[in-house]
Each structure stands twice: as structure tokens, then as C-alpha cells.
Scaffold this motif. Sequence first.
Motif, PDB file in Angstrom:
ATOM      1  N   THR A 119       0.868  -0.821   0.097  1.00  0.00           N
ATOM      2  CA  THR A 119       0.039   0.117  -0.072  1.00  0.00           C
ATOM      3  C   THR A 119       0.920   0.903  -0.417  1.00  0.00           C
ATOM      4  N   GLU A 120       0.418   2.495  -0.891  1.00  0.00           N
ATOM      5  CA  GLU A 120       1.226   3.252  -0.669  1.00  0.00           C
ATOM      6  C   GLU A 120       0.550   4.902  -0.144  1.00  0.00           C
ATOM      7  N   SER A 121      -0.512   4.386   0.636  1.00  0.00           N
ATOM      8  CA  SER A 121      -0.601   5.764   0.927  1.00  0.00           C
ATOM      9  C   SER A 121      -1.749   5.101   2.572  1.00  0.00           C
ATOM     10  N   ALA A 122      -1.797   5.899   3.459  1.00  0.00           N
ATOM     11  CA  ALA A 122      -2.943   5.432   4.789  1.00  0.00           C
ATOM     12  C   ALA A 122      -4.401   5.511   4.229  1.00  0.00           C
ATOM     13  N   GLU A 123      -4.776   5.878   3.147  1.00  0.00           N
ATOM     14  CA  GLU A 123      -5.913   5.691   2.306  1.00  0.00           C
ATOM     15  C   GLU A 123      -5.791   4.686   1.935  1.00  0.00           C
ATOM     16  N   GLU A 124      -4.997   4.665   1.287  1.00  0.00           N
ATOM     17  CA  GLU A 124      -5.115   2.980   0.482  1.00  0.00           C
ATOM     18  C   GLU A 124      -5.626   1.996   1.438  1.00  0.00           C
ATOM     19  N   LEU A 125      -4.906   2.282   2.231  1.00  0.00           N
ATOM     20  CA  LEU A 125      -5.095   1.092   3.473  1.00  0.00           C
ATOM     21  C   LEU A 125      -6.919   0.524   4.228  1.00  0.00           C
ATOM     22  N   ALA A 126      -7.064   2.393   4.211  1.00  0.00           N
ATOM     23  CA  ALA A 126      -7.826   2.591   4.893  1.00  0.00           C
ATOM     24  C   ALA A 126      -9.168   2.019   3.681  1.00  0.00           C
ATOM     25  N   GLY A 127      -9.224   2.492   2.949  1.00  0.00           N
ATOM     26  CA  GLY A 127     -10.454   1.612   1.612  1.00  0.00           C
ATOM     27  C   GLY A 127     -10.588  -0.018   1.709  1.00  0.00           C
ATOM     28  N   ILE A 128      -9.111  -0.576   1.895  1.00  0.00           N
ATOM     29  CA  ILE A 128      -9.653  -1.753   2.014  1.00  0.00           C
ATOM     30  C   ILE A 128     -10.233  -2.646   3.511  1.00  0.00           C
ATOM     31  N   LEU A 129      -9.759  -1.660   4.214  1.00  0.00           N
ATOM     32  CA  LEU A 129     -10.134  -2.433   5.727  1.00  0.00           C
ATOM     33  C   LEU A 129     -11.325  -2.068   5.214  1.00  0.00           C
ATOM     34  N   ALA A 130     -11.759  -0.793   5.176  1.00  0.00           N
ATOM     35  CA  ALA A 130     -13.619  -0.496   5.396  1.00  0.00           C
ATOM     36  C   ALA A 130     -14.476  -1.917   4.263  1.00  0.00           C
ATOM     37  N   HIS A 131     -13.460  -2.033   3.792  1.00  0.00           N
ATOM     38  CA  HIS A 131     -14.804  -3.653   2.537  1.00  0.00           C
ATOM     39  C   HIS A 131     -14.284  -4.635   3.500  1.00  0.00           C
ATOM     40  N   GLU A 132     -13.270  -4.944   4.264  1.00  0.00           N
ATOM     41  CA  GLU A 132     -13.708  -5.878   4.753  1.00  0.00           C
ATOM     42  C   GLU A 132     -14.744  -5.980   6.153  1.00  0.00           C
ATOM     43  N   ILE A 133     -14.510  -4.819   6.021  1.00  0.00           N
ATOM     44  CA  ILE A 133     -15.420  -3.901   7.712  1.00  0.00           C
ATOM     45  C   ILE A 133     -16.693  -4.463   6.936  1.00  0.00           C
ATOM     46  N   GLU A 134     -16.383  -4.521   6.346  1.00  0.00           N
ATOM     47  CA  GLU A 134     -17.885  -4.313   5.367  1.00  0.00           C
ATOM     48  C   GLU A 134     -19.258  -5.762   5.375  1.00  0.00           C
ATOM     49  N   ALA A 186     -19.700  -5.001  -0.294  1.00  0.00           N
ATOM     50  CA  ALA A 186     -18.680  -4.799   0.402  1.00  0.00           C
ATOM     51  C   ALA A 186     -17.803  -3.269  -0.234  1.00  0.00           C
ATOM     52  N   ASP A 187     -18.024  -3.503  -1.586  1.00  0.00           N
ATOM     53  CA  ASP A 187     -16.913  -1.829  -2.212  1.00  0.00           C
ATOM     54  C   ASP A 187     -17.654  -1.410  -2.476  1.00  0.00           C
ATOM     55  N   GLU A 188     -18.969  -1.302  -2.210  1.00  0.00           N
ATOM     56  CA  GLU A 188     -20.355  -0.135  -2.067  1.00  0.00           C
ATOM     57  C   GLU A 188     -20.610   0.714  -0.612  1.00  0.00           C
ATOM     58  N   GLY A 189     -20.278  -0.927   0.205  1.00  0.00           N
ATOM     59  CA  GLY A 189     -20.506  -0.061   1.582  1.00  0.00           C
ATOM     60  C   GLY A 189     -19.378   0.633   1.976  1.00  0.00           C
ATOM     61  N   ALA A 190     -18.076  -0.005   1.792  1.00  0.00           N
ATOM     62  CA  ALA A 190     -16.363   0.698   2.133  1.00  0.00           C
ATOM     63  C   ALA A 190     -16.830   1.976   1.305  1.00  0.00           C
ATOM     64  N   LEU A 191     -17.241   2.384   0.341  1.00  0.00           N
ATOM     65  CA  LEU A 191     -17.250   3.731  -0.333  1.00  0.00           C
ATOM     66  C   LEU A 191     -17.890   4.822   0.361  1.00  0.00           C
ATOM     67  N   ARG A 192     -19.280   4.525   1.388  1.00  0.00           N
ATOM     68  CA  ARG A 192     -19.798   5.434   1.498  1.00  0.00           C
ATOM     69  C   ARG A 192     -19.367   5.255   3.178  1.00  0.00           C
ATOM     70  N   ARG A 193     -18.138   4.530   3.763  1.00  0.00           N
ATOM     71  CA  ARG A 193     -18.156   4.675   5.200  1.00  0.00           C
ATOM     72  C   ARG A 193     -16.686   5.915   4.576  1.00  0.00           C
ATOM     73  N   LEU A 194     -15.346   5.281   3.834  1.00  0.00           N
ATOM     74  CA  LEU A 194     -14.847   6.221   3.843  1.00  0.00           C
ATOM     75  C   LEU A 194     -15.563   7.394   3.402  1.00  0.00           C
ATOM     76  N   ARG A 195     -16.330   8.086   2.740  1.00  0.00           N
ATOM     77  CA  ARG A 195     -17.055   8.910   2.619  1.00  0.00           C
ATOM     78  C   ARG A 195     -16.900   9.566   3.986  1.00  0.00           C
ATOM     79  N   ASP A 196     -18.419   9.157   4.497  1.00  0.00           N
ATOM     80  CA  ASP A 196     -18.445   9.897   5.760  1.00  0.00           C
ATOM     81  C   ASP A 196     -17.598   9.409   7.022  1.00  0.00           C
ATOM     82  N   GLY A 197     -16.277   8.565   6.477  1.00  0.00           N
ATOM     83  CA  GLY A 197     -15.222   9.362   8.147  1.00  0.00           C
ATOM     84  C   GLY A 197     -14.397   9.961   6.983  1.00  0.00           C
ATOM     85  N   ARG A 198     -15.009  10.996   6.119  1.00  0.00           N
ATOM     86  CA  ARG A 198     -14.044  11.881   5.343  1.00  0.00           C
ATOM     87  C   ARG A 198     -12.538  11.208   4.807  1.00  0.00           C
ATOM     88  N   VAL A 199     -12.772  10.617   4.250  1.00  0.00           N
ATOM     89  CA  VAL A 199     -11.230   9.512   3.561  1.00  0.00           C
ATOM     90  C   VAL A 199     -11.332   9.624   2.143  1.00  0.00           C
TER      91      VAL A 199
END
Length: 259
Positions: A119-134, A186-199
Motif C-alpha cells: 500500500t502506498e498511503s493510509a487512504e489505500e489501507l483505509a479503503g481495504i479495511l473499510a471493505h473488509e469491515i463491510e 462490500a465495495d459500495e459499503g466501503a465507499l460510503r464508509r470512507l465518505r462518511d469518515g471523511r477519507v
Amino acid sequence: MDRAGPGSKIKGLVWLAVALCVGGGAALGVPFAARHVPWSVEKRLAVLQNGLPQIRVCDEGAHKDAAALFEKVVRRVYPVYPSDREFPVRIKVIRGTTVNAFAFLGGEIFVYEGLLKETESAEELAGILAHEIEHVKRRHIMQGVFVRLMTAGAVKFIFSGTGAMDPKLAGMLLHMRFSREQEREADEGALRRLRDGRVDVAGFQHFFERAESSAALPTILSDHPANDARAQLVARFRGAPAEPIMSKSEWAVVKTMCR
């Protein structure tokens, strides 16, 4: 040599047809049933991972600064909603060169050391984590458990008369593959989670674009939707207010967690 007569063959076909109908009907009810399994039950099932040698958690005590910064990434995507508290997750970095992360029963999420390095940034990792959380929150893991238990149990019962479980089942559950529809959810939920987490959702898209074009990253793709479909999905969430998770120097520290 005894040969089965026409009657026994017909009986066998009838039983097989009945088994397929029952299995098909059960499969249709799997998502509903999985959503209604008490979380406490799923937590108890999580003991299936015990004794599997491939799970070697990196020593956070020896890398306290990296572990604290890793937790900073986690907190941007969990908890985000009040309902997140209903399904508590634990995210651990584990040893291994595999470029992947996966969710397991009881809210256990594991990130391979190999993925952290790629991963090249914290934002990349956050996206992957959000996907797994979903996957956890949508009870996709429990759905997989239902399907595998029904399949293993039914086949053994029909053909051997016993419902004993294959000891390899735990390993199958640990590395289960999700359907395309589950990955899209999981992708859609992750993107919504990122948006609402201001990522910034660009990190999510950038990682998977690199995964499709790089020989080093295909492991994580599994049954994920094609990148063009994901790009269209990401476009719906672009432009939302975002705040950087951490500096580049801090991110470099996170990547040292397993050294």
C-alpha cells in the motif's frame, strides 16, 4: 458382482433430486438466516481459527509507534455509524508475504504484512479495511459458513451416511472467497464508509487499479468486480469533503509494524 436394479437407481435419483431441492431452498434463505444469527454465536464459532499456523500476529508491543498509527487509520473507518457497535471488529496485522486482507468470523480482520508493504498511503489501507469491515457487518462470513456447512454436511450424509465434518473445513472458512455480488456490496459499503469518515476515496480506487496492472498484487482481487465497474462506483462518491489521515513520514512508520 451385485448390480443395482432399475428400482434402486430411480430411488437414488429421487434422493439426489430431493437433496438438491432442499439445498437450493436452503441456499436462497442463507442471507436471511445469516443476518439473524446472534453475534454471540458467531463469536463462539470464531474458535475454528485456533491452531491454524498461518495466523502469526505481528508483535505490536515491539512496534508501539507503528501500532498506534495503524490504529489511527482504523479509527477513520471504524466505528463510523452507531450500528457499528453491534458488530465489534478487531483488526490485526499478520506475518506473510501474501498481498491480501480478509475478514473472518466474529469480526476478526487480518491484514497480511505483504499487503501493508504494497500500500502506498493510509487512504489505500483505509479503503481495504473499510471493505473488509463491510463483509463483517453484512454477515457475508456467516453466509459463507452456512453454505459450506450445508454442502459438507449434506454430501457426507447422502453418500456416506454420516454428518461428520471434514477437518479441512476450518481452513476453507478462513480463506473463503466471496461472490461477485457480495464483493460489490462490500465495495459500495466501503465507499460510503470512507465518505462518511471523511477519507479520500481516490486511495481505494488507486490501489485496485494498481492491483489489476501489477503482477505483485493480484491475490487481493479474487472475485472482486472488474475495475471499470469499480471506477463507476467510485465516481458516485468523489468530491466529498476529505481530510488526510496522516503524513507520509507517519505512513512510513506504519509499514514497519512487522519488522
